[in-house]
Scaffold this motif. Sequence first.
Motif, short mmCIF file in Angstrom:
data_model
loop_
_atom_site.label_atom_id
_atom_site.label_comp_id
_atom_site.label_asym_id
_atom_site.label_seq_id
_atom_site.Cartn_x
_atom_site.Cartn_y
_atom_site.Cartn_z
N ILE A 151 6.92 -5.71 12.92
CA ILE A 151 7.69 -5.13 11.88
C ILE A 151 6.91 -4.86 10.49
O ILE A 151 7.15 -4.03 9.74
CB ILE A 151 8.69 -6.10 11.45
N ASN A 152 5.99 -5.68 10.47
CA ASN A 152 4.95 -5.50 9.20
C ASN A 152 4.13 -4.29 9.25
O ASN A 152 4.08 -3.50 8.09
CB ASN A 152 3.86 -6.83 9.24
N ILE A 153 3.91 -3.84 10.56
CA ILE A 153 3.04 -2.45 10.75
C ILE A 153 4.05 -1.44 10.26
O ILE A 153 3.59 -0.41 9.68
CB ILE A 153 2.66 -2.37 12.34
N ILE A 154 5.23 -1.55 10.73
CA ILE A 154 6.18 -0.40 10.45
C ILE A 154 6.30 -0.41 9.07
O ILE A 154 6.40 0.86 8.36
CB ILE A 154 7.59 -0.57 11.15
N PHE A 155 6.58 -1.52 8.07
CA PHE A 155 6.85 -1.30 6.82
C PHE A 155 5.52 -0.88 6.26
O PHE A 155 5.50 -0.13 5.49
CB PHE A 155 6.86 -2.99 6.25
N PHE A 156 4.40 -1.25 6.73
CA PHE A 156 3.00 -0.73 5.98
C PHE A 156 3.22 0.88 6.17
O PHE A 156 2.77 1.43 5.30
CB PHE A 156 1.89 -1.21 6.71
N VAL A 157 3.34 1.27 7.45
CA VAL A 157 3.34 2.82 7.64
C VAL A 157 4.33 3.34 6.67
O VAL A 157 4.12 4.41 5.92
CB VAL A 157 3.71 3.14 8.96
N PHE A 158 5.53 2.81 6.49
CA PHE A 158 6.50 3.37 5.96
C PHE A 158 6.24 3.23 4.32
O PHE A 158 6.27 4.45 3.63
CB PHE A 158 8.01 2.71 6.04
N PHE A 159 5.59 2.19 3.78
CA PHE A 159 5.31 2.14 2.36
C PHE A 159 4.23 3.03 2.06
O PHE A 159 4.22 3.67 0.92
CB PHE A 159 5.03 0.75 2.03
N SER A 160 3.24 3.19 3.02
CA SER A 160 2.08 3.94 2.60
C SER A 160 2.65 5.30 2.65
O SER A 160 2.19 6.28 1.89
CB SER A 160 0.97 3.80 3.91
N LYS A 161 3.18 5.80 3.59
CA LYS A 161 3.75 7.15 3.55
C LYS A 161 4.69 7.47 2.35
O LYS A 161 4.47 8.63 1.83
CB LYS A 161 4.78 7.64 4.85
N MET A 162 5.36 6.63 2.01
CA MET A 162 6.14 6.75 0.91
C MET A 162 5.42 6.72 -0.49
O MET A 162 6.18 6.99 -1.55
CB MET A 162 7.38 5.86 0.82
N ASN A 163 4.30 6.12 -0.37
CA ASN A 163 3.35 6.15 -1.48
C ASN A 163 3.84 5.11 -2.38
O ASN A 163 3.68 4.84 -3.73
CB ASN A 163 3.41 7.25 -2.47
N TYR A 164 4.45 3.75 -1.59
CA TYR A 164 4.88 2.61 -2.52
C TYR A 164 3.68 1.59 -2.68
O TYR A 164 3.22 1.17 -1.53
CB TYR A 164 6.10 2.11 -1.81
N ALA A 165 3.38 1.28 -3.74
CA ALA A 165 2.27 0.43 -3.99
C ALA A 165 2.48 -1.05 -3.21
O ALA A 165 1.33 -1.65 -3.14
CB ALA A 165 1.98 0.18 -5.50
N ILE A 166 3.56 -1.59 -2.76
CA ILE A 166 3.92 -2.72 -2.09
C ILE A 166 3.11 -2.83 -0.78
O ILE A 166 2.75 -3.84 -0.42
CB ILE A 166 5.65 -3.03 -2.04
N ALA A 167 2.54 -1.53 -0.54
CA ALA A 167 1.89 -1.59 0.87
C ALA A 167 0.48 -2.33 0.45
O ALA A 167 -0.10 -2.88 1.23
CB ALA A 167 1.71 -0.30 1.25
N SER A 168 0.07 -2.27 -0.94
CA SER A 168 -1.22 -3.14 -1.30
C SER A 168 -1.04 -4.49 -1.23
O SER A 168 -1.76 -5.54 -0.78
CB SER A 168 -1.70 -2.66 -2.41
#
Length: 194
Positions: A151-168
């Motif tokens: 689930i975290n990897i999916i979130f990371f890919v999604f946040f990164s693709k959407m340019n959401y800084a929460i990925a950091s």
Amino acid sequence: MFRYFAENITFVLIKNKILNIKNRNIYVYAIEVILLNLILLLSLLGISILGKDLSCFMGFLLFFVPLRTFVGGYHAKHSEVCFAMSIGIYMVVMIIFYNYPNLYKNIIVVSIYILAIITFLIWSPLKNENHILTNYQYKRNRKILFGSIVINIIFFVFFSKMNYAIASYEIIFTVLASIFLIIGKLELYQNKKE
């Protein structure tokens, strides 16, 4: 401090016959953990509000708490030390994010994030002599951890693709959980050596 309050609360509950005295130590420990976690969460929320960054608190709840719960690792011997360390580390996380909000775009940092995940897959959940799990509980926690990682990897890919800084924040909290795991593993190794 937390132990003191837990002992007093337990005393009052036993005195009023709400709790059984023969399980006193269990109640004291449980109340101490509840007090520590409640006050810690409220403090971290307060720091996030004062720092005008609720995404840090969201990242903490979404990424750090579930991983730390099932990964295991280093634990402070006293609740006051745990509280102080948690507050200090949380503030350092906010400072890192404030200075480097786009960590998720850095290939070296993403590589460290992947290494952190690999450490979870190899060493988690860490077997703790103070908190012994049955084989069933160990296997269950491992399955939950793997699901959480997916689930975290999916979130990371999604946040990164959407340019959401929460990925950091996800990177920082994941790496932080892996550091606690590594320290716990080293501590376990050192204890076996002695």
